[in-house]
Design a protein around this motif. Sequence first.
Motif, PDB file in Angstrom:
ATOM      1  N   LEU A 298       2.137   0.326  -3.279  1.00 25.02           N
ATOM      2  CA  LEU A 298       1.534  -0.998  -3.169  1.00 25.02           C
ATOM      3  C   LEU A 298       1.945  -1.668  -1.868  1.00 25.02           C
ATOM      4  O   LEU A 298       1.112  -2.254  -1.166  1.00 25.02           O
ATOM      5  CB  LEU A 298       1.925  -1.858  -4.366  1.00 25.02           C
ATOM      6  CG  LEU A 298       1.406  -3.304  -4.342  1.00 25.02           C
ATOM      7  CD1 LEU A 298      -0.122  -3.326  -4.323  1.00 25.02           C
ATOM      8  CD2 LEU A 298       1.942  -4.095  -5.530  1.00 25.02           C
ATOM      9  N   ALA A 299       3.227  -1.595  -1.531  1.00 29.37           N
ATOM     10  CA  ALA A 299       3.711  -2.223  -0.296  1.00 29.37           C
ATOM     11  C   ALA A 299       3.036  -1.612   0.927  1.00 29.37           C
ATOM     12  O   ALA A 299       2.572  -2.318   1.837  1.00 29.37           O
ATOM     13  CB  ALA A 299       5.228  -2.079  -0.197  1.00 29.37           C
TER      14      ALA A 299
ATOM     15  N   VAL B  18     -16.073  -5.608   2.913  1.00 34.09           N
ATOM     16  CA  VAL B  18     -17.080  -5.253   1.916  1.00 34.09           C
ATOM     17  C   VAL B  18     -17.157  -3.732   1.753  1.00 34.09           C
ATOM     18  O   VAL B  18     -17.224  -3.216   0.625  1.00 34.09           O
ATOM     19  CB  VAL B  18     -18.448  -5.846   2.309  1.00 34.09           C
ATOM     20  CG1 VAL B  18     -19.584  -5.157   1.581  1.00 34.09           C
ATOM     21  CG2 VAL B  18     -18.467  -7.345   2.015  1.00 34.09           C
ATOM     22  N   VAL B  19     -17.132  -3.006   2.856  1.00 31.84           N
ATOM     23  CA  VAL B  19     -17.115  -1.539   2.789  1.00 31.84           C
ATOM     24  C   VAL B  19     -15.899  -1.072   2.002  1.00 31.84           C
ATOM     25  O   VAL B  19     -15.985  -0.166   1.159  1.00 31.84           O
ATOM     26  CB  VAL B  19     -17.119  -0.935   4.206  1.00 31.84           C
ATOM     27  CG1 VAL B  19     -16.826   0.570   4.170  1.00 31.84           C
ATOM     28  CG2 VAL B  19     -18.456  -1.194   4.892  1.00 31.84           C
ATOM     29  N   ARG B  20     -14.759  -1.671   2.275  1.00 31.66           N
ATOM     30  CA  ARG B  20     -13.512  -1.299   1.589  1.00 31.66           C
ATOM     31  C   ARG B  20     -13.619  -1.524   0.086  1.00 31.66           C
ATOM     32  O   ARG B  20     -13.177  -0.701  -0.713  1.00 31.66           O
ATOM     33  CB  ARG B  20     -12.356  -2.108   2.173  1.00 31.66           C
ATOM     34  CG  ARG B  20     -10.989  -1.567   1.816  1.00 31.66           C
ATOM     35  CD  ARG B  20      -9.961  -2.109   2.793  1.00 31.66           C
ATOM     36  NE  ARG B  20      -9.610  -3.477   2.569  1.00 31.66           N
ATOM     37  CZ  ARG B  20      -9.274  -4.352   3.526  1.00 31.66           C
ATOM     38  NH1 ARG B  20      -9.319  -3.985   4.801  1.00 31.66           N
ATOM     39  NH2 ARG B  20      -8.934  -5.581   3.230  1.00 31.66           N
TER      40      ARG B  20
ATOM     41  N   ALA C 246      -8.151   4.692  -1.300  1.00 32.73           N
ATOM     42  CA  ALA C 246      -6.738   4.676  -1.698  1.00 32.73           C
ATOM     43  C   ALA C 246      -6.469   3.601  -2.742  1.00 32.73           C
ATOM     44  O   ALA C 246      -5.725   3.813  -3.708  1.00 32.73           O
ATOM     45  CB  ALA C 246      -5.858   4.462  -0.471  1.00 32.73           C
ATOM     46  N   ARG C 247      -7.072   2.437  -2.561  1.00 32.22           N
ATOM     47  CA  ARG C 247      -6.913   1.364  -3.545  1.00 32.22           C
ATOM     48  C   ARG C 247      -7.516   1.799  -4.884  1.00 32.22           C
ATOM     49  O   ARG C 247      -6.947   1.528  -5.945  1.00 32.22           O
ATOM     50  CB  ARG C 247      -7.582   0.096  -3.033  1.00 32.22           C
ATOM     51  CG  ARG C 247      -7.601  -1.066  -4.004  1.00 32.22           C
ATOM     52  CD  ARG C 247      -6.235  -1.589  -4.351  1.00 32.22           C
ATOM     53  NE  ARG C 247      -5.609  -2.290  -3.242  1.00 32.22           N
ATOM     54  CZ  ARG C 247      -4.502  -3.044  -3.384  1.00 32.22           C
ATOM     55  NH1 ARG C 247      -3.949  -3.195  -4.587  1.00 32.22           N
ATOM     56  NH2 ARG C 247      -3.953  -3.627  -2.342  1.00 32.22           N
ATOM     57  N   GLY C 248      -8.643   2.485  -4.860  1.00 27.45           N
ATOM     58  CA  GLY C 248      -9.232   2.998  -6.087  1.00 27.45           C
ATOM     59  C   GLY C 248      -8.315   3.981  -6.786  1.00 27.45           C
ATOM     60  O   GLY C 248      -8.191   3.972  -8.022  1.00 27.45           O
ATOM     61  N   ALA C 249      -7.652   4.850  -6.010  1.00 28.40           N
ATOM     62  CA  ALA C 249      -6.702   5.802  -6.590  1.00 28.40           C
ATOM     63  C   ALA C 249      -5.541   5.072  -7.243  1.00 28.40           C
ATOM     64  O   ALA C 249      -5.103   5.431  -8.349  1.00 28.40           O
ATOM     65  CB  ALA C 249      -6.191   6.747  -5.507  1.00 28.40           C
TER      66      ALA C 249
END
Length: 427
Positions: free
Chosen positions: A312-313, A89-91, A269-272
């Motif tokens: 992505l990997a 959830v934090v992520r 990082a996922r947001g970027a």
Amino acid sequence: MTQEVPSTDPAVYNAYKEKWAVAPTTAPEWLTRAREVADVLATDAALRDQDNKSPVAEVTLLKHSGLLKILGPTKYGGGAQSWDVACKVVREVARGDGSIGMLLGYHLLWSTTANVVGTPEQADRLHERILTNNYFVGAAVNPRDDDLKITREGDEIIFNGFKGFTTGGAVSDLMVLEGVLEGTELHVFALVETRQPGLSFLHNWNNIGLRLTESGSVRISDVRAPWADALGYDAATQQPLPEILLIQYPSILLPTLQLIFCNFYLGIARGALETGKDYTTRTTRPWPYGGGETASTATDEFYILERYGKWLAHLRAAEALADRAGEELATLYARHAVDHAGLTAAERGELAEWVASVKVVATDVGLEVSSGVFEVTGARATSRKVGLDRFWRDIRTHTLHDPVAYKQRELGRYLLLGEYPAPSWYT
């Protein structure tokens, strides 16, 4: 007394109080709620980052979402979820706004601190207080500052001193204070009301990243708490309880915090990656001077496809590692929920090394993705309006919290010498 400072307006999120009135009940529902929060935050995250206002509205949004309660017992309205779910959830929230993901993660740790270093009665009493009031919890526990000085006066302890970092403190309802009892080497944690004259916030957090975390300084003057609120202490004798002082269990507080760090790094990082993808597919132009056949769109460019594929990997691998460490953490909490004394040094050490592994990988991947994304978006993507820089600034700022090189050395000693790290404020 806290000074008046510019802050965001909670009214902008009024609609979500009703929209999210029904709390999630299952892990998938909690994750869905977190994604919804992230999507709301992402719409204007770049602008809010630039404005650098105190995040009163964003904390209100977290309260509306119910996410502050995800770990609490159901009898007081909590979600009764495990730490692996809370980390995810934090992520998710950090994907939309790294600052708010960080605030949520710190709250989840500090609001459940009594579970780890307190007595069952203290934990239950604090759960009731925090959950029924939907409180947000901050802290002044930075260990590299001088410890707060604690004196005794009858049935009370009195905190005095200064802390340079107090993430979320100025926008909190309750604050965790920690210091050393005068004339001893004993550390004491206690939760106190934030809005009181003895807590004076300087609102001096103006760093390059995580700008909406209110991580600035606080002066603490004659802040009182009853001995009954001194976590892990006997109020009658004013001494730490042997069953808490002499066991490993309280030391899992730090691996828990470190895993929270890792998850908001990965969320940022996922947001970027997602923001870069959106910009590339909509705006980035192919390079016409590379020689040979020119790509018709940016998404036909070999190097762009290759970079996104690599990131992505690597990000998926880091997320999978974080999830595995989250499972290890949740298993340990569940196994020793009642029998705290049963936690062994080996169990604690194995958990710490799972978390250290995530810290190393999340730092590397997060910095690579958040800085490299400019190479696949182009010069126009450096516009402040786009706000791609906030992801790197956020990750770079917090990954300096404690040097990752020490985590790598720690893992080396674990592998080559079979050594577990000694519990500390950072391990």
